[in-house]
Scaffold this motif. Structure first.
Motif, PDB file in Angstrom:
ATOM      1  N   GLN A   1     -65.763   9.511  74.797  1.00 19.09           N
ATOM      2  CA  GLN A   1     -64.336   9.245  74.934  1.00 19.09           C
ATOM      3  C   GLN A   1     -63.500  10.461  74.580  1.00 19.09           C
ATOM      4  N   HIS A   2     -63.958  11.223  73.601  1.00 15.55           N
ATOM      5  CA  HIS A   2     -63.264  12.480  73.276  1.00 15.55           C
ATOM      6  C   HIS A   2     -63.158  13.365  74.518  1.00 15.55           C
TER       7      HIS A   2
ATOM      8  N   ASP B   1     -60.825  12.053  77.262  1.00 18.26           N
ATOM      9  CA  ASP B   1     -59.408  12.145  76.930  1.00 18.26           C
ATOM     10  C   ASP B   1     -58.860  13.571  76.988  1.00 18.26           C
ATOM     11  N   LEU B   2     -59.720  14.548  77.294  1.00 17.18           N
ATOM     12  CA  LEU B   2     -59.231  15.919  77.450  1.00 17.18           C
ATOM     13  C   LEU B   2     -58.383  16.031  78.712  1.00 17.18           C
TER      14      LEU B   2
ATOM     15  N   THR C   1     -68.235   7.525  71.230  1.00 11.80           N
ATOM     16  CA  THR C   1     -67.085   8.202  70.613  1.00 11.80           C
ATOM     17  C   THR C   1     -66.926   9.608  71.173  1.00 11.80           C
ATOM     18  N   LEU C   2     -68.042  10.332  71.281  1.00 13.74           N
ATOM     19  CA  LEU C   2     -67.979  11.689  71.831  1.00 13.74           C
ATOM     20  C   LEU C   2     -67.629  11.648  73.314  1.00 13.74           C
TER      21      LEU C   2
END
Length: 295
Positions: free
Chosen positions: A193-194, A197-198, A190-191
């Motif tokens: 992917q965060h 996606d920046l 999850t982190l």
């Protein structure tokens, strides 16, 4: 009741050639504690080592930077994303911290970054911990070979890379080959992917994907480096890695017959579910090798 000591960890930035490098560093109880430089993989960052730092960081000095294009590190507009440049920034980071000797933990992308450092500064390397960090042709799966063969001028090549940068692609890298997926926390992917996606991060990863072939081209030189310098080496390898299968772990023994090899029933991100086995191996290795040779 006595509890084992857990690490106190600081989270800092260092400016290296205009790149604001984020890193985690444990504060061990001893000022002269052995130093372990942790070099992360794709598509992750230094957070992949959080639990290892918690477990070992009170006794040893563990340092984990984020590369440009990853995690909390901030690179300027126009930064060239290549493995040579990641190594340049990591080298500058090591110099700015004043490190002159350390054991190097290489995982995935950490292998080509780390072995560039080792070529430039063999005197820095007190030992190696290799966890699914490939240096051998037989350590490349068919899928990995297809990926490495991608070039920007080939139709659909960029789309193939970008498909891997989606949440299903990121999650799959954590769960594929794991015997019990319930042992793998969702926080990691999850982190990751965060950060993917920046703004600008996917472009950085596409550039690195198209540059990956330069690492394979340097495999013979890095194998020669191992034979020449024969660093003490611990290998802990997830056998079910879809990218870097088990033969890549065993291939190290050709060049380092004295290496300690542990093959584990897990996938690429072996620390996620095999920390209880890997952490004691790393601790024992640090104790054995740190006092060899001059500091």
């Amino acid at each position: 009741m006595t509890f084992p000591a857990l690490a106190r960890t600081v989270h800092r930035h260092l400016d290296v050639d205009g790149v604001r490098v984020f890193y985690r560093e444990s504060l061990p109880e001893r000022a002269d504690a052995p130093v372990l430089l942790l070099l992360h993989g794709f598509p992750s960052a230094s957070h992949q080592f959080r639990r290892l730092i918690d477990v070992l960081g009170a006794r040893y000095r563990l340092i984990a930077p984020d590369y440009p294009g990853f995690g909390h590190t901030e690179a300027p507009a126009g930064f060239t994303y290549s493995f040579d440049r990641l190594a340049d920034i990591t080298e500058g980071f090591v110099r700015k911290l004043g490190l002159t000797r350390f054991v190097m933990y290489v995982f995935d992308f950490g292998a080509p970054v780390g072995f560039r450092l080792a070529e430039r500064h063999p005197e820095w390397i007190a030992g190696l911990v290799v966890q699914n960090g490939n240096l051998y042709e037989e350590g490349l799966s068919a899928g990995a070979r297809d990926f490495i063969a991608l070039r920007p001028d080939r139709s659909g090549a960029e789309d193939t890379v970008r498909d891997l940068l989606t949440l299903p692609g990121t999650r799959g890298q954590y769960e594929t080959g794991v015997a019990d997926p319930e042992l793998v926390a969702p926080d990691g992917w999850t982190l990751d992917q965060h950060f993917l996606d920046l703004p600008g991060r996917k472009e950085a990863q596409v550039a690195l994907a198209f540059d990956y072939h330069t690492n394979v081209e340097r495999y013979p030189a890095w194998q020669e480096w191992l034979r020449t310098h024969t660093p003490p080496t611990l290998i802990a390898w997830g056998a079910n890695d879809p990218f870097f299968p088990e033969p890549g772990a065993r291939a190290y023994l050709r060049d380092l017959p004295g290496a300690e090899l542990h093959v584990l029933d897990t996938g690429h991100f072996a620390l996620e579910d095999r920390l209880p086995e890997i952490a004691p191996l790393v601790a024992g290795f640090l104790e054995r090798v740190w006092d060899r040779g001059p500091r």
